[in-house]
Design an enzyme around this catalytic site. Structure first.
Site, PDB file in Angstrom:
ATOM      1  N   HIS A  20       0.606  -1.619   0.111  1.00 20.08           N
ATOM      2  CA  HIS A  20      -0.115   0.458   0.089  1.00 20.08           C
ATOM      3  C   HIS A  20       0.971   1.043  -0.328  1.00 20.08           C
ATOM      4  O   HIS A  20       1.918   1.718   1.166  1.00 20.08           O
ATOM      5  CB  HIS A  20      -1.440  -0.149   0.863  1.00 20.08           C
ATOM      6  N   ALA A 129       4.077  11.727 -21.139  1.00 19.39           N
ATOM      7  CA  ALA A 129       4.040  10.898 -21.820  1.00 19.39           C
ATOM      8  C   ALA A 129       4.429   9.903 -20.518  1.00 19.39           C
ATOM      9  O   ALA A 129       5.107   8.561 -20.304  1.00 19.39           O
ATOM     10  CB  ALA A 129       4.032  10.089 -22.763  1.00 19.39           C
TER      11      ALA A 129
END
Length: 139
Positions: A20, A129
């Protein structure tokens, strides 16, 4: 043999070992990659594989809760940015969880990649990008 879309061994291992809030980057062919950070180099030639197809494939097997983008991305490469946002919105809808978006100046974005567990280099040649994904939890 693996049945799911993501068959690259290094990428599969990365996704399987994320915790996490761990961060990982998917980038274009030109983003500098910190020498101390794991490099997963998918680039074959200019444009192959592309940024968007790599994002889509990685998202098929990973849970994210946030993204970090260069603030220059929307203005400099609007078509790619819009297509990225379509993928991100679809991810939110399919998982039923919101995804936080943070924008940083490109220089700060590059510095932030030093916190990434890995940087996945594509063959993309579209300016800005690049995305840093923040891992979420499936529960």
């Amino acid at each position: 043999m693996k049945k799911t879309a993501l068959i690259n061994a290094e990428l599969s291992h990365l996704v399987a070992t994320l915790g996490h809030t761990d961060e990982y980057t998917i980038c274009d062919a030109g983003l500098p990659i910190p020498s101390a950070t794991q490099r997963i180099d998918l680039a074959l030639t200019y444009g192959v594989p592309g940024f968007l197809e790599t994002v889509k494939t990685v998202l098929s097997e990973s849970q994210i809760e946030g993204v970090i983008l260069a603030e220059e991305f929307p203005k400099t490469s609007p078509e790619c940015f819009e297509q990225f946002m379509v993928l991100l919105n679809a991810e939110e809808q399919s998982k039923g969880k919101p995804i936080t978006i943070t924008y940083l100046p490109h220089e700060a974005f590059k510095a932030r990649t030093h916190q990434s567990r890995a940087v996945i280099r594509t063959g993309e040649c579209t300016a800005y990008a690049n995305v840093i994904f923040q891992a979420g939890v499936v529960f």
